[in-house]
Write a protein that holds these residues in place. Structure first.
Motif, PDB file in Angstrom:
ATOM      1  N   ASP A   1      53.099  54.303  37.063  1.00 57.58           N
ATOM      2  CA  ASP A   1      52.914  54.224  35.613  1.00 57.58           C
ATOM      3  C   ASP A   1      51.841  53.218  35.245  1.00 57.58           C
ATOM      4  OD1 ASP A   1      55.322  55.695  33.940  1.00 57.58           O
ATOM      5  OD2 ASP A   1      55.874  55.192  35.986  1.00 57.58           O
ATOM      6  N   CYS A   2      51.554  52.266  36.153  1.00 55.54           N
ATOM      7  CA  CYS A   2      50.516  51.275  35.899  1.00 55.54           C
ATOM      8  C   CYS A   2      50.151  50.606  37.218  1.00 55.54           C
ATOM      9  CB  CYS A   2      51.002  50.239  34.896  1.00 55.54           C
ATOM     10  SG  CYS A   2      49.776  48.986  34.421  1.00 55.54           S
ATOM     11  N   TYR A   3      48.872  50.272  37.370  1.00 61.08           N
ATOM     12  CA  TYR A   3      48.410  49.458  38.500  1.00 61.08           C
ATOM     13  C   TYR A   3      47.910  48.129  37.951  1.00 61.08           C
ATOM     14  CZ  TYR A   3      45.210  47.236  41.699  1.00 61.08           C
ATOM     15  OH  TYR A   3      44.577  46.296  42.470  1.00 61.08           O
ATOM     16  N   VAL A   4      48.270  47.024  38.638  1.00 63.71           N
ATOM     17  CA  VAL A   4      47.760  45.701  38.290  1.00 63.71           C
ATOM     18  C   VAL A   4      47.429  44.974  39.581  1.00 63.71           C
ATOM     19  CG1 VAL A   4      48.122  43.611  36.950  1.00 63.71           C
ATOM     20  CG2 VAL A   4      49.429  45.673  36.384  1.00 63.71           C
ATOM     21  N   GLY A   5      46.237  44.353  39.660  1.00 63.92           N
ATOM     22  CA  GLY A   5      45.913  43.627  40.876  1.00 63.92           C
ATOM     23  C   GLY A   5      44.576  42.925  40.819  1.00 63.92           C
ATOM     24  N   ASP A   6      44.273  42.188  41.901  1.00 61.07           N
ATOM     25  CA  ASP A   6      42.973  41.524  42.009  1.00 61.07           C
ATOM     26  C   ASP A   6      42.143  42.126  43.138  1.00 61.07           C
ATOM     27  OD1 ASP A   6      44.425  40.455  44.123  1.00 61.07           O
ATOM     28  OD2 ASP A   6      44.529  38.434  43.276  1.00 61.07           O
ATOM     29  N   SER A   7      42.439  43.372  43.470  1.00 62.08           N
ATOM     30  CA  SER A   7      41.647  44.134  44.431  1.00 62.08           C
ATOM     31  C   SER A   7      40.691  45.048  43.683  1.00 62.08           C
ATOM     32  CB  SER A   7      42.553  44.972  45.337  1.00 62.08           C
ATOM     33  OG  SER A   7      41.817  45.982  46.007  1.00 62.08           O
ATOM     34  N   ALA A   8      39.411  44.910  43.938  1.00 58.85           N
ATOM     35  CA  ALA A   8      38.407  45.740  43.256  1.00 58.85           C
ATOM     36  C   ALA A   8      38.526  47.195  43.674  1.00 58.85           C
ATOM     37  CB  ALA A   8      37.014  45.207  43.558  1.00 58.85           C
ATOM     38  N   THR A   9      38.685  47.424  44.977  1.00 63.27           N
ATOM     39  CA  THR A   9      38.764  48.799  45.476  1.00 63.27           C
ATOM     40  C   THR A   9      39.953  49.532  44.891  1.00 63.27           C
ATOM     41  OG1 THR A   9      37.664  48.246  47.557  1.00 63.27           O
ATOM     42  CG2 THR A   9      39.016  50.235  47.530  1.00 63.27           C
ATOM     43  N   MET A  10      41.118  48.901  44.945  1.00 60.10           N
ATOM     44  CA  MET A  10      42.314  49.597  44.461  1.00 60.10           C
ATOM     45  C   MET A  10      42.297  49.772  42.958  1.00 60.10           C
ATOM     46  SD  MET A  10      46.163  49.158  45.902  1.00 60.10           S
ATOM     47  CE  MET A  10      45.602  49.788  47.492  1.00 60.10           C
ATOM     48  N   ALA A  11      41.672  48.855  42.224  1.00 58.26           N
ATOM     49  CA  ALA A  11      41.531  49.039  40.780  1.00 58.26           C
ATOM     50  C   ALA A  11      40.700  50.280  40.486  1.00 58.26           C
ATOM     51  CB  ALA A  11      40.885  47.808  40.158  1.00 58.26           C
TER      52      ALA A  11
ATOM     53  N   HIS B   1      31.605  36.685  50.379  1.00 52.74           N
ATOM     54  CA  HIS B   1      31.264  36.774  48.964  1.00 52.74           C
ATOM     55  C   HIS B   1      32.389  36.273  48.049  1.00 52.74           C
ATOM     56  CE1 HIS B   1      33.053  40.720  50.073  1.00 52.74           C
ATOM     57  NE2 HIS B   1      33.712  40.534  48.965  1.00 52.74           N
ATOM     58  N   ASP B   2      33.504  35.793  48.645  1.00 55.63           N
ATOM     59  CA  ASP B   2      34.624  35.316  47.845  1.00 55.63           C
ATOM     60  C   ASP B   2      34.593  33.810  47.598  1.00 55.63           C
ATOM     61  OD1 ASP B   2      35.719  37.851  47.721  1.00 55.63           O
ATOM     62  OD2 ASP B   2      36.940  37.572  49.511  1.00 55.63           O
ATOM     63  N   VAL B   3      33.639  33.113  48.193  1.00 51.85           N
ATOM     64  CA  VAL B   3      33.595  31.656  48.064  1.00 51.85           C
ATOM     65  C   VAL B   3      33.504  31.269  46.589  1.00 51.85           C
ATOM     66  CG1 VAL B   3      32.294  29.562  48.597  1.00 51.85           C
ATOM     67  CG2 VAL B   3      32.544  31.355  50.328  1.00 51.85           C
ATOM     68  N   GLY B   4      34.452  30.444  46.129  1.00 47.98           N
ATOM     69  CA  GLY B   4      34.464  29.997  44.744  1.00 47.98           C
ATOM     70  C   GLY B   4      35.076  30.989  43.769  1.00 47.98           C
ATOM     71  N   GLU B   5      35.573  32.127  44.260  1.00 49.40           N
ATOM     72  CA  GLU B   5      36.151  33.143  43.387  1.00 49.40           C
ATOM     73  C   GLU B   5      37.666  33.190  43.559  1.00 49.40           C
ATOM     74  OE1 GLU B   5      34.249  34.419  41.275  1.00 49.40           O
ATOM     75  OE2 GLU B   5      32.254  34.153  42.114  1.00 49.40           O
ATOM     76  N   ALA B   6      38.348  33.884  42.637  1.00 59.62           N
ATOM     77  CA  ALA B   6      39.804  33.938  42.696  1.00 59.62           C
ATOM     78  C   ALA B   6      40.326  35.110  41.885  1.00 59.62           C
ATOM     79  CB  ALA B   6      40.402  32.632  42.177  1.00 59.62           C
ATOM     80  N   GLY B   7      41.640  35.379  42.064  1.00 57.21           N
ATOM     81  CA  GLY B   7      42.304  36.431  41.312  1.00 57.21           C
ATOM     82  C   GLY B   7      43.516  35.875  40.596  1.00 57.21           C
ATOM     83  N   PHE B   8      44.711  36.337  40.948  1.00 57.19           N
ATOM     84  CA  PHE B   8      45.935  35.884  40.302  1.00 57.19           C
ATOM     85  C   PHE B   8      46.413  34.557  40.894  1.00 57.19           C
ATOM     86  CE2 PHE B   8      46.360  40.386  39.143  1.00 57.19           C
ATOM     87  CZ  PHE B   8      46.760  40.264  37.817  1.00 57.19           C
ATOM     88  N   SER B   9      46.838  33.644  40.026  1.00 55.47           N
ATOM     89  CA  SER B   9      47.479  32.409  40.471  1.00 55.47           C
ATOM     90  C   SER B   9      48.925  32.725  40.846  1.00 55.47           C
ATOM     91  CB  SER B   9      47.460  31.374  39.349  1.00 55.47           C
ATOM     92  OG  SER B   9      48.308  31.798  38.283  1.00 55.47           O
ATOM     93  N   PRO B  10      49.584  31.852  41.611  1.00 60.14           N
ATOM     94  CA  PRO B  10      51.006  32.076  41.941  1.00 60.14           C
ATOM     95  C   PRO B  10      51.875  32.235  40.698  1.00 60.14           C
ATOM     96  CG  PRO B  10      50.086  30.397  43.373  1.00 60.14           C
ATOM     97  CD  PRO B  10      49.032  30.696  42.349  1.00 60.14           C
ATOM     98  N   ALA B  11      51.607  31.434  39.657  1.00 64.34           N
ATOM     99  CA  ALA B  11      52.411  31.523  38.431  1.00 64.34           C
ATOM    100  C   ALA B  11      52.221  32.870  37.744  1.00 64.34           C
ATOM    101  CB  ALA B  11      52.033  30.391  37.476  1.00 64.34           C
TER     102      ALA B  11
ATOM    103  N   PHE C   1      47.761  42.320  45.654  1.00 62.14           N
ATOM    104  CA  PHE C   1      47.173  40.994  45.741  1.00 62.14           C
ATOM    105  C   PHE C   1      46.284  40.937  46.975  1.00 62.14           C
ATOM    106  CE2 PHE C   1      51.436  39.820  43.773  1.00 62.14           C
ATOM    107  CZ  PHE C   1      50.940  39.848  42.481  1.00 62.14           C
ATOM    108  N   ARG C   2      45.052  40.517  46.818  1.00 65.65           N
ATOM    109  CA  ARG C   2      44.111  40.489  47.927  1.00 65.65           C
ATOM    110  C   ARG C   2      43.999  39.102  48.540  1.00 65.65           C
ATOM    111  NH1 ARG C   2      37.839  40.562  46.625  1.00 65.65           N
ATOM    112  NH2 ARG C   2      37.982  39.598  48.664  1.00 65.65           N
ATOM    113  N   LYS C   3      43.342  39.035  49.672  1.00 63.15           N
ATOM    114  CA  LYS C   3      43.109  37.784  50.380  1.00 63.15           C
ATOM    115  C   LYS C   3      41.673  37.354  50.118  1.00 63.15           C
ATOM    116  CE  LYS C   3      43.616  35.894  55.090  1.00 63.15           C
ATOM    117  NZ  LYS C   3      43.946  36.256  56.497  1.00 63.15           N
ATOM    118  N   TRP C   4      41.481  36.149  49.613  1.00 65.23           N
ATOM    119  CA  TRP C   4      40.160  35.685  49.175  1.00 65.23           C
ATOM    120  C   TRP C   4      39.501  34.849  50.276  1.00 65.23           C
ATOM    121  CZ3 TRP C   4      38.033  37.199  44.525  1.00 65.23           C
ATOM    122  CH2 TRP C   4      38.892  37.931  43.694  1.00 65.23           C
TER     123      TRP C   4
END
Length: 360
Positions: free
Chosen positions: A246-256, A189-199, A182-185
């Motif tokens: 076995d799987c990667y999941v995230g909202d980090s572009a670099t790590m993806a 360039h992150d203004v108005g953007e987002a990744g995973f919600s808490p839910a 999970f990244r810090k927004w």
């Protein structure tokens, strides 16, 4: 040759680590300058890379502007003392501004298409280096190469995963485990953007926990509810962990991207994704190595499907197909810095390494 390398993100440490080592091996004088960002300084220390810290952290956009100005001024002061032949950075705002003031050439590496910072960077840079399919065109100074930033340090010539190092930290590579980031927004360039919600984060981690070990990495402070999933390894072992996951999941572009080029099934959730997504991600989807979506619920659903269906051998075959099309980026970057740093009559940089093809 005297070279200046600047670091403003942990991913920059990984990118430049083999390049700095190769430049030094060839007898060049390399000076590394850094800004305190996430675990960047820790990585530099762990890899034994001598460096000077020019600025601290920024926790808001206002602080980021102040930190950037401080960074540029101190870099100018240091560069004037060193008198470098070439200066280089990823993103390269400071390097592009400082290099002309001290009579140096700058080599800037970018792969984030459409960023507003390019407007204050690329006009001042001597060379702008991007992956081959990058949409923007910077004219004669634009150098395209067949690769991704992440292949500078994760190409098989540069990276050999070590299962024993993971076992020393309590991770069993042969058992099922999943890597979540999970990244810090808070970047410009992150203004108005987002990744995973808490839910969505809770849904994702809960599902993965039912199917194996879960390791969560967070750019900001790890929420207490995920404390038991904290990474068990030091930052320099993250890519070994990512390779065996076995799987990667995230909202980090670099790590993806890192997961994809390692052949680990990967899901990326960012509002940047979808129509007009950056070509690196589009291309990795074409190879079948990455799934990107702006919808965090869709990302969780896709991750669940991968956990049930994905197999290591299929993704490794896809990885091999991708690697057949790409170059050893670290070798290419080193050659390009050396050729650019050679002072030629008329101030024209040498371009012998700048075709970006497999023969570079």
């Amino acid at each position: 040759m005297r070279a200046v390398v600047t670091i403003q993100h942990p991913a920059h440490v990984h990118f430049y680590r083999p390049i700095v080592a190769e430049l030094k091996r060839r007898g060049h004088d390399v000076h590394v300058f850094a800004r305190d960002k996430d675990v960047a300084l820790d990585l530099l220390d762990r890899y034994g890379i001598d460096h000077t810290v020019l600025a601290g952290k920024a926790d808001s956009l206002a602080e980021l502007a102040t930190v950037q100005l401080t960074y540029e001024y101190r870099l100018f002061r240091e560069a004037r003392r060193i008198d470098p032949d070439v200066m280089t950075a990823i993103g390269g705002v400071a390097v592009a501004h400082v290099a002309p003031l001290v009579g140096s050439r700058s080599v800037v590496w970018i792969d984030n298409e459409g960023a507003q910072s390019h407007r204050i960077t690329t006009p001042f840079a001597h060379l702008v280096c991007t992956p081959r399919r990058f949409r923007e065109d910077y004219g004669d100074k634009h150098v395209r190469y067949d690769g991704y930033h992440e292949l500078a340090y994760l190409h098989p010539e540069r990276f050999d995963p070590d299962p024993e190092r993971l076992r020393e930290h309590g991770v069993e590579p042969d058992e099922r485990f999943f890597f979540v980031r999970f990244r810090k927004w808070c970047a410009l360039h992150d203004v108005g953007e987002a990744g995973f919600s808490p839910a969505a984060k809770r849904d994702l981690v809960s599902f993965l926990d039912d199917h194996g070990e879960v390791y969560v990495s967070s750019e900001s402070a790890l929420p207490q509810e995920f404390a038991e999933y904290r990474l068990p390894v030091t930052p320099d072992l993250v890519h070994d962990l990512l390779y065996y996951a076995d799987c990667y999941v995230g909202d980090s572009a670099t790590m993806a991207t890192e997961a994809a080029v390692l052949g680990t099934p990967a899901v990326r959730a960012q509002s940047f994704a979808g129509d007009g997504d950056m070509t690196n991600f589009v291309e990795l989807e074409e190879y079948g190595l990455l799934h990107s979506t702006p919808d965090d619920e869709e990302a969780v659903a896709r991750a669940k499907a991968l956990v049930r269906e994905a197999d290591f051998e299929t993704y490794q075959r896809r990885r091999e197909r991708m690697l057949d099309d790409k170059i050893d980026v670290a070798r290419y970057a080193t050659d390009l810095l050396v050729s650019t740093g050679k002072r030629l009559p008329g101030g024209v940089p040498a371009r012998s390494a700048a075709d970006g093809g497999h023969g570079s």
